[in-house]
Design a protein around this motif. Structure first.
Motif: not given
Length: 835
Positions: A59, A81, A22, A65-66
């Motif tokens: 995450i 996600h 990230k 959101e990665p």
């Protein structure tokens, strides 16, 4: 084989990170981290602030959101996600900054947070919520609003919420910050109970003693990378710290003052205020004085009063000069500056940059003729960043992007840059890692060595013992003991605080039981309706006494017809305000309703055309509402601008349809204004039923609770899996529909298609919503209050005519009411925390 007897290495994987990356502008927050957490184990994450712990946690919880990598919960990929999917897979989170919604009650928060598999209706949740609170040892009434809870109570509620849902994985982010030792011990017992039943726990904390006590394994993060995973006992505390910071480290407090100073920097005599009485205090030059005591014993209120943030009586002197109490400005002029304990709520302006936050107390010094010198502002920020080792991509990075420890350094640097004579530090190291904590200790001691005084409030007894020259222990709002020299130790602070409060606990709990019902009422959303009702009665009595025709059946009937129009449109405005938005298209949409009715409201129109026309009008209202939501959510326009645009467009459409008044409305629609019994029109009964129905939906259904949660805190609502977009769209669509329906009722009154008829109603609907108790910031409101406020507004308008006081008062009276109402509600609700 039972889970308790299973070897840790053979237990099933509960949570897996694989190659997580990230990146934020200028920083790689998480860099290729892989990690396995197994069932029935406590896996701790340790590292300095900014090491990537909270990002990795975000995450896992699907609120971050990665860029790349895989997350699996119970062997299932976290796809899509989203927080809802993470919750459905069995993941629960205890956030450092509680995710409970402040404007909702304890019960509503628990109902809203429940995963789908454990979800229950609000009406059927009473016993379920009571069991959760009882199991967690929380003596809270389920209908208590969260905003009235103490910080520790909110954190305990956050923990209770996570533990109640039999999650497969529970993430704890600094769960013991703000908790007493007894509360922390109860939490650890609960964690052990969960892991004994196979739950996996990820535990993030800066308190290494807690980590070494509760964890089975731990992973060290530094600069976004994993530096290894170890079993408890593999490393000593010092070795863990060295791995965290990448260098040798000695965790010691700076040396204390060797001799006591006879020069007083600040002296306090007989200071009394909310929850503290008759406190005397002296701080000498070069001294750090600590304030201790179990939370709720007055020490927090005292330090705030000393900084001028709370009203108090008594004497405060700085270097012999008396300081006016109850005034922040007076305190700062005297050299007293307060470092807030809650950096997010009171300290930092999160949307602003590091540079802008750092200079806020120095605006006068870096400005000339009211014009800010950007060069001086930048230099000031650079000095603070360098002196306090603030790790930030640049001075113009939003302060919200920094880790907690670096945010705290910015805050401390801002205060010290003001060169206070007396620095009041409220929980200065809360949520700060071990390295940053030592740096803050050094900065405080270096500053106090310049001959100033520092007062530190802390719930950490070891911190007070190691840092302070003298510690004042509070109990029952008074000074119970003063510890210094050989008497000053972590043990003596804790023992004095605990043994001094036995009688206070019994008394305070009895007092709380006696006033909790009134406190809940004052904190509730129905108080404004009671105030409106009282004002309605007063206005009615005064006007009737001066003109006996005011309360005649015909007068009341007409008053209720107009109230119906205002209330119906006001409901729509209220539901939008509850989400944190506003609808400036209400007035034009009422005009649309009137104009459209003029095309199918004639006496000669067939029933089929009438029904089709009404349906078309409702569809138009819904489409315009959806357009408002689309512009604000998808295009990112502020709600004021988005609804102003649609309002202008729709007013243009109304003018296009009826450039001049025309079209007779003398068919069935015209009967709305005369249908009734006695002085009670049927349409008013329908409007009241709609209002009561909306009120019940707002309180009892998940959709209504979700709307209020969205307005209270959109980010927290998202983290709980609330469909924020759905809530906003449904609110605007409902507002559009109610506005055109109000237009149909108004059409029966005016009897002609006039495109200007609804223009004044936009501000009128905002007025009735606010008077009815709806917050313009979202999250709080009442449809019942709107009914009473709408009646009061129309009553005032009618009363000015009957009393012959002039038409100007028709405009002034609502404004006066808004000011009075806002002042009264604000004043009363200040009792929430006190109660």
């Amino acid at each position: 084989m039972s889970k308790e007897a299973t070897s840790p290495s053979t237990r099933e994987i509960a949570l897996r990170f694989d190659g997580i990356v990230k990146t934020y502008p200028g920083v790689r927050a998480v860099d290729d981290v892989s990690l396995i957490v197994r069932q029935g184990e406590v896996h701790a994450l340790v590292g300095e602030n900014g090491a990537g712990k909270s990002t990795l946690m975000g995450i896992a919880a699907a609120v971050v959101e990665p860029d790349s990598g895989i997350v699996e919960i119970g062997g299932q990929p976290l796809v899509p996600h989203t927080p809802t999917v993470a919750s459905a897979l069995g993941l629960s989170v205890v956030y450092q900054h509680a995710s409970t919604i402040a404007d909702l009650t304890v019960r509503e928060n628990l109902v809203l947070a429940a995963p789908k598999s454990r979800r229950t209706s609000y009406l059927g949740s009473k016993q379920w919520v009571a069991e959760i609170l009882d199991d967690s040892g929380l003596s809270l009434h389920p209908d208590t609003r969260v905003s009235s809870l103490r910080t520790a109570e909110r954190q305990l509620l956050e923990i209770a919420k996570a533990l109640a849902f039999d999650a497969r994985v529970i993430l704890f982010d600094e769960p013991t910050e703000g908790l007493t030792q007894d509360e922390s011990d109860r939490l650890f017992d609960k964690i052990r109970e969960c892991t004994a039943h196979g739950t996996a726990v990820i535990y993030i904390s800066h308190r290494l003693a807690d980590v070494l006590m509760i964890s089975d394994t731990f992973t060290v993060l530094r600069d976004g990378k994993s530096r290894g995973t170890f079993k408890r006992g593999d490393l000593t505390e010092n070795e863990i710290v060295e791995l965290m910071i990448g260098r040798a480290f000695s965790h010691t407090f700076p040396p204390k003052q060797s001799t006591s100073s006879d020069v007083s920097v600040v002296s306090v005599a007989g200071l009394s205020g909310e929850r503290f009485t008759d406190v005397d205090l002296r701080v000498g030059a070069g001294q750090i004085v600590g304030l201790a005591g179990v939370e709720g014993n007055g020490q927090s209120e005292f330090i705030r009063a000393l900084g001028g943030l709370e009203n108090s009586t008594g004497t405060v002197q700085v270097q012999g000069k008396t300081v006016k109490t109850g005034s922040v400005a007076a305190a700062q002029r005297a050299g007293i500056y307060y470092l807030p304990g809650d950096r997010h709520a009171e300290g930092l302006f999160l949307p602003l940059t590091v540079e802008e936050n750092a200079s806020l107390l120095q605006l006068g010094r870096i400005s000339h003729g009211g014009i800010l010198s950007r060069a001086k502002e930048s230099q000031l920020a650079r000095d603070i960043i360098k002196q306090f080792d603030v790790r930030t991509p640049s001075a113009r990075t939003e302060v919200s992007k920094l880790s907690g420890g670096n945010q705290q350094k910015v805050l401390l640097g801002r205060v010290i840059a003001s060169q206070p004579r007396v620095l009041l530090a409220d929980e200065p190291t809360r949520g700060v890692d071990v390295g940053a904590r030592a740096e803050i200790y050094r900065q405080l001691r270096d500053y106090v060595d310049q001959g100033v005084g520092v007062v530190v409030l802390s719930s950490d007894a070891s911190e007070l013992a190691g840092l302070c020259d003298r510690v004042v222990v509070f109990s029952r709002g008074q000074v119970a003991s003063v510890l210094e020299g050989d008497e000053l130790s972590e043990r003596s602070i804790t023992q004095t605080a605990v043994t001094a409060i036995t009688n206070r606990k019994v008394q305070s709990q009895a007092k709380a039981r006696g006033r909790t019902r009134m406190a809940r009422f004052l904190a509730g959303d129905n108080l404004p309706a009671v105030v409106m009702l009282a004002l309605m009665i007063v206005v009615g009595i005064v006007t009737q006494a001066n003109n006996s025709h005011f309360l005649s059946p015909l007068s009341i009937f007409n008053l209720l017809i107009l109230t119906s129009v205002t209330a119906l449109a006001g409901y729509g405005q209220t539901v939008v305000l509850l989400t944190g938005g506003i609808d400036l298209s209400v007035g034009p949409m009422i005009s649309i309703g009137v104009v459209m009715a003029s095309y199918y409201g004639g006496a000669s129109v067939s029933p089929g055309v009438l029904i089709g026309g009404v349906l078309l009008t409702v569809i138009v209202g819904a489409l315009v509402g959806a357009a408002n939501a689309f512009l604000s959510r998808k295009w990112g326009l502020p709600p004021v601008l988005a609804t102003l645009v649609t309002g202008i467009v729709m007013q243009g459409v109304a003018l296009l349809l009826r450039s001049t008044p025309g079209g007779s409305i003398d068919g069935p629609i015209s009967q709305i204004k005369i249908a009734g019994t006695g002085s009670l029109p049927y349409v008013f009964l329908v409007v009241v039923v709609i209002g009561v129905g909306l009120e019940l939906l707002l309180r009892w259904l998940r959709g209504g609770i979700s709307i209020r949660a969205t307005g209270s805190s959109e980010a927290k609502a998202r983290s709980l899996g609330v469909g924020v977009e759905q809530s906003v769209y449904s609110s605007y669509i409902l507002s559009g529909i109610l506005a055109v329906l109000a237009g149909l009722v108004l059409a029966s009154v005016v009897g002609i298609g006039d495109s200007a008829t609804g223009l004044s109603f936009t501000l009128v609907t905002v007025t009735v919503a606010v008077l009815g108790g709806t917050s313009v910031f979202g999250g709080r409101g009442s449809f019942i209050g709107v009914i009473f406020a709408a009646f009061l507004l129309q009553e005032l308008s009618s009363a000015t005519a009957f009393l012959q006081v002039g038409s100007a008062w028709q405009q002034w009276s609502p404004a006066i009411l808004i000011l009075i109402g806002a002042a009264v509600f604000s004043r009363i609700r200040r009792t929430e925390v006190a109660a």
